[in-house]
Design a protein around this motif. Structure first.
Motif, PDB file in Angstrom:
ATOM      1  N   THR A  50      -6.112   2.070  -7.659  1.00 41.92           N
ATOM      2  CA  THR A  50      -5.792   3.409  -7.089  1.00 41.92           C
ATOM      3  C   THR A  50      -7.299   3.898  -6.837  1.00 41.92           C
ATOM      4  O   THR A  50      -8.216   3.907  -7.711  1.00 41.92           O
ATOM      5  CB  THR A  50      -5.209   4.195  -7.997  1.00 41.92           C
ATOM      6  OG1 THR A  50      -3.801   3.677  -8.409  1.00 41.92           O
ATOM      7  CG2 THR A  50      -5.005   5.759  -7.490  1.00 41.92           C
ATOM      8  N   LEU A  51      -7.454   4.270  -5.634  1.00 46.33           N
ATOM      9  CA  LEU A  51      -8.607   5.098  -5.121  1.00 46.33           C
ATOM     10  C   LEU A  51      -8.386   6.539  -4.913  1.00 46.33           C
ATOM     11  O   LEU A  51      -7.226   6.737  -4.032  1.00 46.33           O
ATOM     12  CB  LEU A  51      -9.126   4.204  -4.027  1.00 46.33           C
ATOM     13  CG  LEU A  51     -10.298   4.979  -3.228  1.00 46.33           C
ATOM     14  CD1 LEU A  51     -11.505   5.073  -4.072  1.00 46.33           C
ATOM     15  CD2 LEU A  51     -10.882   4.363  -2.041  1.00 46.33           C
ATOM     16  N   ASP A  52      -9.006   7.433  -5.365  1.00 43.39           N
ATOM     17  CA  ASP A  52      -8.836   8.793  -5.232  1.00 43.39           C
ATOM     18  C   ASP A  52      -9.802   9.209  -3.989  1.00 43.39           C
ATOM     19  O   ASP A  52     -11.035   8.942  -4.062  1.00 43.39           O
ATOM     20  CB  ASP A  52      -9.183   9.837  -6.337  1.00 43.39           C
ATOM     21  CG  ASP A  52      -8.098   9.805  -7.273  1.00 43.39           C
ATOM     22  OD1 ASP A  52      -6.811   9.646  -6.778  1.00 43.39           O
ATOM     23  OD2 ASP A  52      -8.326   9.755  -8.691  1.00 43.39           O
ATOM     24  N   HIS A  53      -9.492   9.638  -2.866  1.00 48.06           N
ATOM     25  CA  HIS A  53     -10.370   9.536  -1.609  1.00 48.06           C
ATOM     26  C   HIS A  53     -10.285  10.735  -0.786  1.00 48.06           C
ATOM     27  O   HIS A  53      -9.140  11.237  -0.835  1.00 48.06           O
ATOM     28  CB  HIS A  53     -10.116   8.244  -0.702  1.00 48.06           C
ATOM     29  CG  HIS A  53     -11.026   8.362   0.688  1.00 48.06           C
ATOM     30  ND1 HIS A  53     -12.373   8.092   0.525  1.00 48.06           N
ATOM     31  CD2 HIS A  53     -10.594   8.604   1.946  1.00 48.06           C
ATOM     32  CE1 HIS A  53     -12.828   8.227   1.818  1.00 48.06           C
ATOM     33  NE2 HIS A  53     -11.785   8.500   2.487  1.00 48.06           N
ATOM     34  N   LEU A 112       0.887  -1.167   0.215  1.00 44.68           N
ATOM     35  CA  LEU A 112       0.241  -0.006  -0.053  1.00 44.68           C
ATOM     36  C   LEU A 112       0.914   1.216   0.134  1.00 44.68           C
ATOM     37  O   LEU A 112       1.989   1.420   0.697  1.00 44.68           O
ATOM     38  CB  LEU A 112      -0.933   0.099   1.301  1.00 44.68           C
ATOM     39  CG  LEU A 112      -1.708   1.248   1.460  1.00 44.68           C
ATOM     40  CD1 LEU A 112      -2.772   1.351   0.297  1.00 44.68           C
ATOM     41  CD2 LEU A 112      -2.522   1.031   2.856  1.00 44.68           C
ATOM     42  N   THR A 113       0.613   2.180  -1.002  1.00 42.48           N
ATOM     43  CA  THR A 113       1.080   3.571  -0.677  1.00 42.48           C
ATOM     44  C   THR A 113       0.141   4.587  -0.792  1.00 42.48           C
ATOM     45  O   THR A 113      -0.789   4.686  -1.355  1.00 42.48           O
ATOM     46  CB  THR A 113       1.727   3.769  -2.418  1.00 42.48           C
ATOM     47  OG1 THR A 113       2.720   2.596  -2.563  1.00 42.48           O
ATOM     48  CG2 THR A 113       2.499   5.154  -2.390  1.00 42.48           C
ATOM     49  N   VAL A 114       0.497   5.253   0.525  1.00 41.04           N
ATOM     50  CA  VAL A 114      -0.418   6.405   0.851  1.00 41.04           C
ATOM     51  C   VAL A 114       0.219   7.450   0.887  1.00 41.04           C
ATOM     52  O   VAL A 114       1.558   7.610   1.717  1.00 41.04           O
ATOM     53  CB  VAL A 114      -1.313   6.132   1.738  1.00 41.04           C
ATOM     54  CG1 VAL A 114      -2.145   4.917   1.493  1.00 41.04           C
ATOM     55  CG2 VAL A 114      -0.598   5.498   3.249  1.00 41.04           C
ATOM     56  N   PRO A 115      -0.206   9.019   1.102  1.00 41.81           N
ATOM     57  CA  PRO A 115       0.712   9.940   1.469  1.00 41.81           C
ATOM     58  C   PRO A 115       0.449   9.933   2.983  1.00 41.81           C
ATOM     59  O   PRO A 115      -0.060   9.511   4.024  1.00 41.81           O
ATOM     60  CB  PRO A 115       0.048  11.297   1.118  1.00 41.81           C
ATOM     61  CG  PRO A 115      -1.411  10.670   1.009  1.00 41.81           C
ATOM     62  CD  PRO A 115      -1.289   9.342   0.404  1.00 41.81           C
ATOM     63  N   ALA A 144      -2.696   0.543  -4.370  1.00 44.52           N
ATOM     64  CA  ALA A 144      -2.249  -0.871  -3.791  1.00 44.52           C
ATOM     65  C   ALA A 144      -1.726  -1.551  -5.108  1.00 44.52           C
ATOM     66  O   ALA A 144      -2.141  -1.585  -6.139  1.00 44.52           O
ATOM     67  CB  ALA A 144      -3.684  -1.772  -3.363  1.00 44.52           C
ATOM     68  N   ASN A 145      -0.618  -2.298  -4.667  1.00 47.17           N
ATOM     69  CA  ASN A 145       0.271  -2.938  -5.814  1.00 47.17           C
ATOM     70  C   ASN A 145       0.357  -4.480  -5.530  1.00 47.17           C
ATOM     71  O   ASN A 145       0.555  -4.801  -4.504  1.00 47.17           O
ATOM     72  CB  ASN A 145       1.725  -2.354  -5.941  1.00 47.17           C
ATOM     73  CG  ASN A 145       1.735  -1.219  -6.405  1.00 47.17           C
ATOM     74  OD1 ASN A 145       1.238  -0.963  -7.730  1.00 47.17           O
ATOM     75  ND2 ASN A 145       2.087  -0.147  -5.593  1.00 47.17           N
ATOM     76  N   THR A 200     -10.292  -7.564  -7.207  1.00 47.09           N
ATOM     77  CA  THR A 200     -10.546  -6.118  -6.848  1.00 47.09           C
ATOM     78  C   THR A 200      -9.826  -6.034  -5.806  1.00 47.09           C
ATOM     79  O   THR A 200      -9.558  -6.750  -4.824  1.00 47.09           O
ATOM     80  CB  THR A 200     -12.136  -5.888  -6.513  1.00 47.09           C
ATOM     81  OG1 THR A 200     -12.651  -6.769  -5.376  1.00 47.09           O
ATOM     82  CG2 THR A 200     -12.997  -5.910  -7.683  1.00 47.09           C
ATOM     83  N   VAL A 201      -9.671  -4.622  -5.246  1.00 44.12           N
ATOM     84  CA  VAL A 201      -8.909  -4.053  -4.156  1.00 44.12           C
ATOM     85  C   VAL A 201     -10.146  -3.065  -3.272  1.00 44.12           C
ATOM     86  O   VAL A 201     -10.785  -2.230  -3.667  1.00 44.12           O
ATOM     87  CB  VAL A 201      -7.663  -3.223  -4.331  1.00 44.12           C
ATOM     88  CG1 VAL A 201      -7.369  -2.409  -2.722  1.00 44.12           C
ATOM     89  CG2 VAL A 201      -6.705  -4.130  -4.762  1.00 44.12           C
ATOM     90  N   GLN A 202     -10.428  -3.825  -1.914  1.00 49.20           N
ATOM     91  CA  GLN A 202     -11.334  -2.921  -0.882  1.00 49.20           C
ATOM     92  C   GLN A 202     -10.189  -2.079  -0.154  1.00 49.20           C
ATOM     93  O   GLN A 202      -9.628  -2.757   0.751  1.00 49.20           O
ATOM     94  CB  GLN A 202     -12.202  -3.869  -0.163  1.00 49.20           C
ATOM     95  CG  GLN A 202     -13.145  -2.815   0.651  1.00 49.20           C
ATOM     96  CD  GLN A 202     -14.100  -1.985   0.128  1.00 49.20           C
ATOM     97  OE1 GLN A 202     -14.540  -2.329  -0.715  1.00 49.20           O
ATOM     98  NE2 GLN A 202     -13.701  -0.865   0.239  1.00 49.20           N
TER      99      GLN A 202
END
Length: 674
Positions: A422-425, A374-377, A390-391, A400-402
């Motif tokens: 990738t999810l823009d949240h 997981l890559t997040v700021p 998520a990779n 799918t990725v939840q």
């Protein structure tokens, strides 16, 4: 009493009479509980020949009873009861020696509210008896054998003691003769146990075995109807025989009331048995070598019992206990393919057995293991979109990725492409957020979960308040409006309505400060409604206080209808034909809209006497698919007829009318030409 042929093969299993000794899947009785009730028998004595009344005697004894605590209404069950041990004295009255007790009988009441099936002496349960072999018979209040009597008597050939002036209780009594069951002086003896088989009454009743204490003066001190009576034979130094009769009842003294021996020896509660249904509710797929839970739901929720899971009729493991209506068995399949899984609930006393319909579980070969990173700021501002990525390794397409925030789903599942999702949240709350990503897996690849990453969210948004307006009452199946008002009214975001903590419907977009959900409740009862506002950019989320809607069931359901259609097979353009719809039942009210190739023809026709007819002229040749839709009035359900085909053709060409005229001269001469 003799057993019927159906009862001879019976066995006492856990207090239940079970034909052939084989119990049914759902028991009709709880296990038998044995209990011994200790008490005294107070005995009034009378001498013959001699002084008449003599001193009262009191013998410590008791009764042992084995009976179930619960039985099913209308079921046949057996309880066992046995008088306690007593000792024959060696000393008699007035210095004489006691020889024996004789003509002993011991009576029990048949419990109220049951039907007696059988009563039998239990072989091998008596000790130190002499005289006639003990037997058990059904008697009336007078002590005579009677198929409708309300007492059971342990005796030897029903030979009993005579009470002189008080009389005896039975057809064969004596005040000065040996007979029936005896026991010798100085011996501690015990009368046999008897198995009493009865049919229980209705649910909610009780079965209470007792000594004979309920008819007439049978419970009084000194009565030939007393539960236990006997003669005591004595001799003096001159070997003259004396006889003392004793009437014995459960009293601690002549003036005392009945002691514990005069009360219910046991209480058997009669309960109802409820039918059950069992369903396998676990998933329809599994993977070789990976444990999956097989889950069965038993309804209504029983008080116990077990479920045996089966794969194509073969047991899977051992039976699993049912807890709160659910049985769960972790199981690892070892063979690929479709497996037919059933669950068999074995039943308990109040709940009958049931078997689930088969559920097919498709078992696939083991998947390749994956890892998810997981890559997040590390930080972000609320109401500002950030990318969560998520990779999946090895990289694959599919699945799918939840994404999750502290275990709560963030949005919906995101499709994996080239090993990434990738999810823009936009975060709506400040503070630390623990983000994870769960990969579902896909054909040939197993799922995996990423290690949690933390994002610190700072605030820059306006606070909001949310209030809720709901109707006080609603009807199941009928939609009502649930309205949330968000202040300030320019706030952007969505409102998730909930009933008793469970989301109802999808989130509703706030417009002009309000969000309204039209919702139909599917269960009656009090519903606690809440509304959670999830703010958009620039605003802070808020929640409304709970409001209660009292939901009740609607009036009786409308009557179902069926509609059939009658049309001619052919028609001519421009020529009217009748299209007739028949609605059942024939008292249905409403209208029928006829259609040709899906287009309404004519106006709706009122149904009368179960039919509606439309006279219609087709204006184009060709096959016409005719349908009829019945729109029901109050009390009925709408229905539609299956399509029928009318082949429409143009009329044959019409022949042109003609006229013919004739011209001739006015005169002519015979024999001359022109």
């Amino acid at each position: 009493m003799r057993r019927s042929s159906a009862v001879v093969v019976a066995a006492l299993v856990g207090g239940v009479l079970v034909a052939g000794g084989v119990a049914s899947a759902a028991p009709t009785s709880s296990p038998a509980v044995e209990n011994t009730i200790g008490f005294k028998l107070g005995c009034d004595g009378y001498e013959h020949p001699g002084l008449g009344s003599i001193s009262d005697e009191f013998h410590s004894t008791g009764v042992t009873i084995s009976a179930p605590e619960k039985v099913a209404a209308g079921s046949t069950f057996t309880y066992r009861v046995q008088p306690g041990a007593m000792t024959v004295p060696t000393s008699g009255h007035a210095g004489r020696s006691a020889i024996r007790w004789t003509r002993m009988k011991y009576d029990f009441d048949i419990p109220a509210g049951v039907s007696l099936v059988d009563a039998q002496v239990v072989a091998g349960t008596s000790s130190n008896l002499s005289g006639a072999a003990p037997s058990v018979i059904r008697i009336n209040d007078g002590g005579s054998p009677d198929a409708a009597g309300t007492h059971l008597r342990i005796s030897g050939n029903n030979q009993t003691a005579d009470s002189n002036g008080g009389g005896g209780n039975g057809p064969s009594t004596s005040k000065n003769d040996d007979g029936g069951i005896g026991a010798e002086a100085g011996k501690t003896f015990r009368l046999p146990a008897i198995d009493v088989t009865v049919i229980a009454g209705g649910a909610g009743s009780t079965v209470q075995p007792k000594l004979r204490v309920t008819d007439g003066n049978s419970g009084s001190f000194d009565s030939p109807k007393n539960a236990f009576t006997f003669l005591q034979r004595e001799k003096d130094v001159f070997t003259v025989a004396y006889w003392e009769r004793y009437n014995c009842s459960p009293h601690d003294s002549r003036s005392a009331g009945l002691n514990a021996g005069g009360q219910a020896l046991a209480t058997v509660n009669v309960v109802s048995q409820v039918a059950t249904t069992t369903a396998v509710t676990s998933g329809a797929s599994a993977t070789i070598g990976q444990s999956t839970d097989l889950i069965a739901q038993v309804s209504p929720v029983p008080t116990g019992g077990t479920v045996q899971f089966k794969d194509g009729g073969t047991d899977i493991g051992a039976p699993v206990a049912v807890v709160n209506g659910v049985a769960t068995l972790p199981h690892t399949f070892t063979a690929a393919g479709d497996h037919s899984i059933t669950a068999v609930y074995d039943g308990v006393l109040e709940f009958l057995t049931s078997t689930s319909p088969a559920r097919t579980v498709s078992v696939a070969a083991a998947d390749v293991q994956t890892t998810t990173a997981l890559t997040v700021p590390s930080s972000a501002v609320e109401q500002t979109s950030v990318a969560l990525t998520a990779n999946i390794s090895p990289a694959t397409d599919g699945g799918t990725v939840q994404f999750k925030d502290g275990g709560t789903d963030i949005g919906g599942p995101i499709a994996v492409t080239a090993g990434a999702a990738t999810l823009d949240h936009t975060f709506t709350t400040t503070g630390s957020h623990s983000i994870t990503a769960v990969y579902s897996g896909t054909a040939g690849f197993g799922g995996s979960t990423a290690q949690a990453q933390t994002i610190e969210i700072s605030s820059s948004a306006l606070s909001t308040t949310t209030t809720l307006q709901v109707p006080a009452a609603a009807i199941t199946g009928s939609a009502v409006d649930l309205t949330a008002t968000v202040a300030p009214n320019n706030a952007v975001g969505t409102v998730q309505f909930k009933s008793n903590g469970t989301a109802i419907g999808s989130p509703v977009t706030v417009s002009g400060g309000t969000a309204t959900l039209s919702h139909s409740f599917d269960a009656a009862g009090a519903q606690s409604i809440t509304a959670d506002f999830t703010a958009g950019a620039g605003f802070v989320s808020s929640s409304a206080s709970a409001q209660t809607v009292t939901v009740s069931d609607p009036a009786p359901i409308d009557v179902e209808t069926t509609t059939s259609l009658s049309v001619p097979a052919t028609a001519i353009t421009g020529a009217a034909v009748d299209l007739t719809a028949t609605v059942a039942p024939n008292n249905a009210v409403g209208t029928v809209q006829f259609k040709s190739n899906g287009t309404a023809i004519g106006s709706p026709v009122t149904v009368s006497g179960g039919t509606a007819t439309l006279s219609h002229s087709f204006d184009a040749a060709g096959a016409q698919s005719i349908t009829a839709d019945f729109t029901a009035g109050a009390g009925f359900v709408s229905s539609s007829a299956s399509a029928q085909t009318v082949t429409v053709s143009d009329p044959a060409p019409v022949d042109v009318e003609t006229t013919t005229s004739l011209s001739v001269p006015a005169t002519a001469n015979h024999g001359y030409g022109g």
